[in-house]
Design a protein around this motif. Structure first.
Motif, PDB file in Angstrom:
ATOM      1  N   PHE A 113      -1.013  16.427   6.300  1.00  0.00           N
ATOM      2  CA  PHE A 113      -1.053  15.389   7.331  1.00  0.00           C
ATOM      3  C   PHE A 113      -2.315  14.537   7.192  1.00  0.00           C
ATOM      4  CE2 PHE A 113      -1.769  13.583  11.528  1.00  0.00           C
ATOM      5  CZ  PHE A 113      -0.500  13.134  11.868  1.00  0.00           C
ATOM      6  N   ARG A 114      -3.439  15.175   7.022  1.00  0.00           N
ATOM      7  CA  ARG A 114      -4.704  14.438   6.867  1.00  0.00           C
ATOM      8  C   ARG A 114      -4.802  13.815   5.481  1.00  0.00           C
ATOM      9  NH1 ARG A 114     -10.136  15.314   5.359  1.00  0.00           N
ATOM     10  NH2 ARG A 114     -11.621  14.144   6.658  1.00  0.00           N
ATOM     11  N   ALA A 115      -4.332  14.538   4.463  1.00  0.00           N
ATOM     12  CA  ALA A 115      -4.437  14.041   3.089  1.00  0.00           C
ATOM     13  C   ALA A 115      -3.671  12.737   2.903  1.00  0.00           C
ATOM     14  CB  ALA A 115      -3.921  15.096   2.115  1.00  0.00           C
ATOM     15  N   GLN A 116      -2.489  12.626   3.503  1.00  0.00           N
ATOM     16  CA  GLN A 116      -1.709  11.408   3.322  1.00  0.00           C
ATOM     17  C   GLN A 116      -2.381  10.213   4.012  1.00  0.00           C
ATOM     18  OE1 GLN A 116       2.141  12.502   4.892  1.00  0.00           O
ATOM     19  NE2 GLN A 116       1.552  12.180   7.034  1.00  0.00           N
ATOM     20  N   HIS A 117      -3.039  10.459   5.134  1.00  0.00           N
ATOM     21  CA  HIS A 117      -3.751   9.382   5.823  1.00  0.00           C
ATOM     22  C   HIS A 117      -4.959   8.915   5.004  1.00  0.00           C
ATOM     23  CE1 HIS A 117      -5.554   6.994   8.986  1.00  0.00           C
ATOM     24  NE2 HIS A 117      -6.669   7.695   8.885  1.00  0.00           N
ATOM     25  N   LYS A 118      -5.747   9.857   4.512  1.00  0.00           N
ATOM     26  CA  LYS A 118      -6.930   9.501   3.714  1.00  0.00           C
ATOM     27  C   LYS A 118      -6.518   8.809   2.419  1.00  0.00           C
ATOM     28  CE  LYS A 118     -10.515  10.322   4.816  1.00  0.00           C
ATOM     29  NZ  LYS A 118     -11.433   9.555   5.698  1.00  0.00           N
ATOM     30  N   SER A 119      -5.448   9.261   1.803  1.00  0.00           N
ATOM     31  CA  SER A 119      -4.976   8.646   0.557  1.00  0.00           C
ATOM     32  C   SER A 119      -4.507   7.223   0.795  1.00  0.00           C
ATOM     33  CB  SER A 119      -3.839   9.478  -0.048  1.00  0.00           C
ATOM     34  OG  SER A 119      -4.304  10.750  -0.435  1.00  0.00           O
ATOM     35  N   TYR A 120      -3.819   7.000   1.902  1.00  0.00           N
ATOM     36  CA  TYR A 120      -3.356   5.657   2.234  1.00  0.00           C
ATOM     37  C   TYR A 120      -4.549   4.708   2.397  1.00  0.00           C
ATOM     38  CZ  TYR A 120      -1.224   1.895   4.989  1.00  0.00           C
ATOM     39  OH  TYR A 120      -0.824   0.683   5.471  1.00  0.00           O
ATOM     40  N   GLU A 121      -5.595   5.172   3.049  1.00  0.00           N
ATOM     41  CA  GLU A 121      -6.799   4.347   3.199  1.00  0.00           C
ATOM     42  C   GLU A 121      -7.422   4.029   1.843  1.00  0.00           C
ATOM     43  OE1 GLU A 121      -9.322   6.593   5.821  1.00  0.00           O
ATOM     44  OE2 GLU A 121      -8.632   5.457   7.578  1.00  0.00           O
ATOM     45  N   ARG A 122      -7.490   5.023   0.959  1.00  0.00           N
ATOM     46  CA  ARG A 122      -8.065   4.792  -0.374  1.00  0.00           C
ATOM     47  C   ARG A 122      -7.228   3.795  -1.168  1.00  0.00           C
ATOM     48  NH1 ARG A 122      -8.978  10.399  -0.311  1.00  0.00           N
ATOM     49  NH2 ARG A 122      -7.103  10.752  -1.575  1.00  0.00           N
ATOM     50  N   GLY A 137       0.817  -1.216   0.000  1.00  0.00           N
ATOM     51  CA  GLY A 137       0.000   0.000   0.000  1.00  0.00           C
ATOM     52  C   GLY A 137       0.844   1.256   0.000  1.00  0.00           C
ATOM     53  N   TRP A 138       1.917   1.262   0.824  1.00  0.00           N
ATOM     54  CA  TRP A 138       2.771   2.450   0.884  1.00  0.00           C
ATOM     55  C   TRP A 138       3.480   2.666  -0.449  1.00  0.00           C
ATOM     56  CZ3 TRP A 138       7.634   4.170   0.113  1.00  0.00           C
ATOM     57  CH2 TRP A 138       7.951   5.422   0.641  1.00  0.00           C
ATOM     58  N   VAL A 139       4.002   1.594  -1.046  1.00  0.00           N
ATOM     59  CA  VAL A 139       4.695   1.711  -2.335  1.00  0.00           C
ATOM     60  C   VAL A 139       3.742   2.232  -3.400  1.00  0.00           C
ATOM     61  CG1 VAL A 139       5.753   0.399  -4.217  1.00  0.00           C
ATOM     62  CG2 VAL A 139       6.474   0.003  -1.859  1.00  0.00           C
ATOM     63  N   CYS A 140       2.523   1.716  -3.422  1.00  0.00           N
ATOM     64  CA  CYS A 140       1.543   2.168  -4.411  1.00  0.00           C
ATOM     65  C   CYS A 140       1.277   3.663  -4.265  1.00  0.00           C
ATOM     66  CB  CYS A 140       0.251   1.376  -4.247  1.00  0.00           C
ATOM     67  SG  CYS A 140      -1.018   1.796  -5.462  1.00  0.00           S
ATOM     68  N   MET A 141       1.051   4.125  -3.030  1.00  0.00           N
ATOM     69  CA  MET A 141       0.774   5.547  -2.825  1.00  0.00           C
ATOM     70  C   MET A 141       1.978   6.391  -3.225  1.00  0.00           C
ATOM     71  SD  MET A 141      -0.666   7.576   0.535  1.00  0.00           S
ATOM     72  CE  MET A 141       0.832   7.490   1.530  1.00  0.00           C
ATOM     73  N   HIS A 142       3.182   5.933  -2.904  1.00  0.00           N
ATOM     74  CA  HIS A 142       4.363   6.726  -3.239  1.00  0.00           C
ATOM     75  C   HIS A 142       4.588   6.787  -4.753  1.00  0.00           C
ATOM     76  CE1 HIS A 142       8.032   8.841  -2.396  1.00  0.00           C
ATOM     77  NE2 HIS A 142       8.699   8.028  -3.210  1.00  0.00           N
ATOM     78  N   ARG A 143       4.314   5.695  -5.458  1.00  0.00           N
ATOM     79  CA  ARG A 143       4.454   5.722  -6.911  1.00  0.00           C
ATOM     80  C   ARG A 143       3.413   6.641  -7.547  1.00  0.00           C
ATOM     81  NH1 ARG A 143       5.794  -0.675  -8.333  1.00  0.00           N
ATOM     82  NH2 ARG A 143       7.955  -0.632  -7.546  1.00  0.00           N
ATOM     83  N   LEU A 144       2.221   6.674  -6.976  1.00  0.00           N
ATOM     84  CA  LEU A 144       1.213   7.626  -7.461  1.00  0.00           C
ATOM     85  C   LEU A 144       1.678   9.058  -7.228  1.00  0.00           C
ATOM     86  CD1 LEU A 144      -2.064   5.890  -6.220  1.00  0.00           C
ATOM     87  CD2 LEU A 144      -1.444   6.341  -8.612  1.00  0.00           C
ATOM     88  N   HIS A 145       2.346   9.285  -6.111  1.00  0.00           N
ATOM     89  CA  HIS A 145       2.897  10.614  -5.823  1.00  0.00           C
ATOM     90  C   HIS A 145       3.918  11.018  -6.889  1.00  0.00           C
ATOM     91  CE1 HIS A 145       5.045  13.872  -3.881  1.00  0.00           C
ATOM     92  NE2 HIS A 145       6.138  13.130  -3.776  1.00  0.00           N
ATOM     93  N   HIS A 146       4.804  10.109  -7.259  1.00  0.00           N
ATOM     94  CA  HIS A 146       5.790  10.425  -8.290  1.00  0.00           C
ATOM     95  C   HIS A 146       5.134  10.606  -9.662  1.00  0.00           C
ATOM     96  CE1 HIS A 146       9.938  10.207  -6.682  1.00  0.00           C
ATOM     97  NE2 HIS A 146       9.347   9.572  -5.684  1.00  0.00           N
ATOM     98  N   CYS A 167       6.752   6.837  14.400  1.00  0.00           N
ATOM     99  CA  CYS A 167       6.944   8.245  14.045  1.00  0.00           C
ATOM    100  C   CYS A 167       6.659   8.551  12.576  1.00  0.00           C
ATOM    101  CB  CYS A 167       8.384   8.668  14.369  1.00  0.00           C
ATOM    102  SG  CYS A 167       9.630   7.691  13.473  1.00  0.00           S
ATOM    103  N   HIS A 168       6.352   7.541  11.754  1.00  0.00           N
ATOM    104  CA  HIS A 168       6.292   7.815  10.321  1.00  0.00           C
ATOM    105  C   HIS A 168       5.207   8.811   9.915  1.00  0.00           C
ATOM    106  CE1 HIS A 168       7.178   7.434   6.131  1.00  0.00           C
ATOM    107  NE2 HIS A 168       5.902   7.229   5.894  1.00  0.00           N
ATOM    108  N   PRO A 169       4.021   8.846  10.529  1.00  0.00           N
ATOM    109  CA  PRO A 169       3.068   9.893  10.119  1.00  0.00           C
ATOM    110  C   PRO A 169       3.654  11.302  10.185  1.00  0.00           C
ATOM    111  CG  PRO A 169       1.957   8.251  11.432  1.00  0.00           C
ATOM    112  CD  PRO A 169       3.425   7.917  11.492  1.00  0.00           C
ATOM    113  N   ILE A 170       4.458  11.566  11.224  1.00  0.00           N
ATOM    114  CA  ILE A 170       5.105  12.877  11.338  1.00  0.00           C
ATOM    115  C   ILE A 170       6.217  13.006  10.304  1.00  0.00           C
ATOM    116  CG2 ILE A 170       6.416  14.418  12.839  1.00  0.00           C
ATOM    117  CD1 ILE A 170       3.513  14.151  13.655  1.00  0.00           C
ATOM    118  N   GLN A 171       7.041  11.953  10.169  1.00  0.00           N
ATOM    119  CA  GLN A 171       8.098  11.982   9.159  1.00  0.00           C
ATOM    120  C   GLN A 171       7.508  12.220   7.773  1.00  0.00           C
ATOM    121  OE1 GLN A 171       9.956   8.131   9.667  1.00  0.00           O
ATOM    122  NE2 GLN A 171      11.668   9.039  10.756  1.00  0.00           N
ATOM    123  N   GLY A 172       6.481  11.443   7.436  1.00  0.00           N
ATOM    124  CA  GLY A 172       5.856  11.581   6.118  1.00  0.00           C
ATOM    125  C   GLY A 172       5.306  12.971   5.898  1.00  0.00           C
ATOM    126  N   TRP A 173       4.684  13.540   6.940  1.00  0.00           N
ATOM    127  CA  TRP A 173       4.136  14.890   6.803  1.00  0.00           C
ATOM    128  C   TRP A 173       5.240  15.905   6.548  1.00  0.00           C
ATOM    129  CZ3 TRP A 173       4.645  18.822  10.761  1.00  0.00           C
ATOM    130  CH2 TRP A 173       4.038  20.037  10.399  1.00  0.00           C
TER     131      TRP A 173
END
Length: 215
Positions: A88-97, A58-67, A162-168
């Motif tokens: 911060f909220r957008a990355q959480h909602k996107s990960y769920e989607r 899931g994380w790889v998929c979201m990151h590839r969509l980001h690129h 800590c990754h939610p903060i790191q990611g944000w």
């Protein structure tokens, strides 16, 4: 001495999380900039969700969509669209989607990770995504109430989770504040403060220019 041990525990947990996310998930599984031995790759896939509470596929998929859609309307988490705080909220909602889309076999998501020969972790397909968090929180509570070491428990939990903060920090400031070495189409920046905090990940402009580089 107690405070020193607490600091070392936080640092160790922080580095474990950062290694999983930056080296294993990001550089190896997502971009192929680092090659893992087959047995170790299987180990990372099996343990990653338990260690970080984030699904590797899931994380790889979201990151590839980001690129693929960096700083456009289709970017899962861009400050251009959501603002620095809104990321911060957008990355959480996107990960769920993304997780839901992968589980339901939606082409928009599955097409991004066709090269990954492992499924979404069973913790997520069975709706048990909170279980790793609960396990680590329980360990922290044992430190706090059984060992009377609340600060040590807090260092362990917040270092590892800590990754939610790191990611944000990376996804927001790395696309909003800082210089650019490469004139590419997105708004990626080299934020050195974020880079110092998160093992080099703040150098987003460099990374977006050469995503398969291990540097």
């Amino acid at each position: 001495m107690y405070y020193l041990v607490c600091g070392l525990v936080f640092l160790a947990a922080y580095l474990v999380n950062s290694t999983y996310m930056s080296v294993f998930y990001h550089r190896a599984l997502c971009h192929g900039a680092v090659e893992l031995r087959p047995w170790f790759r299987r180990f990372v896939v099996a343990t990653g969700n338990w260690v970080t509470s984030l699904d590797p596929k899931g994380w790889v998929c979201m990151h590839r969509l980001h690129h693929a859609h960096s700083d456009t309307d289709d970017d899962p988490h861009s400050p251009v669209q959501h603002g620095i705080l809104g990321v911060f909220r957008a990355q959480h909602k996107s990960y769920e989607r993304v997780l839901g889309g992968l589980h339901r076999g939606k082409t928009r998501y599955t097409s991004q990770v066709e090269d990954l020969d492992f499924p979404v972790h069973w913790l997520n397909t069975k709706g048990l995504w909170l279980l790793p968090l609960a396990v680590h929180f329980t360990i922290a509570l044992l430190f706090a109430f059984v060992g009377d070491m609340a600060l040590l428990g807090a260092g362990y939990f917040f270092g590892l989770m800590c990754h939610p903060i790191q990611g944000w920090l990376v996804n927001s400031f790395g696309h909003a504040k800082g210089p650019r070495n490469f004139d590419i189409a997105d708004n990626s920046r080299n934020n050195r403060w974020v880079s110092l905090l998160i093992v080099g990940e703040g150098l987003q402009n460099n990374h977006h220019a050469y995503p398969r580089s291990a540097k």
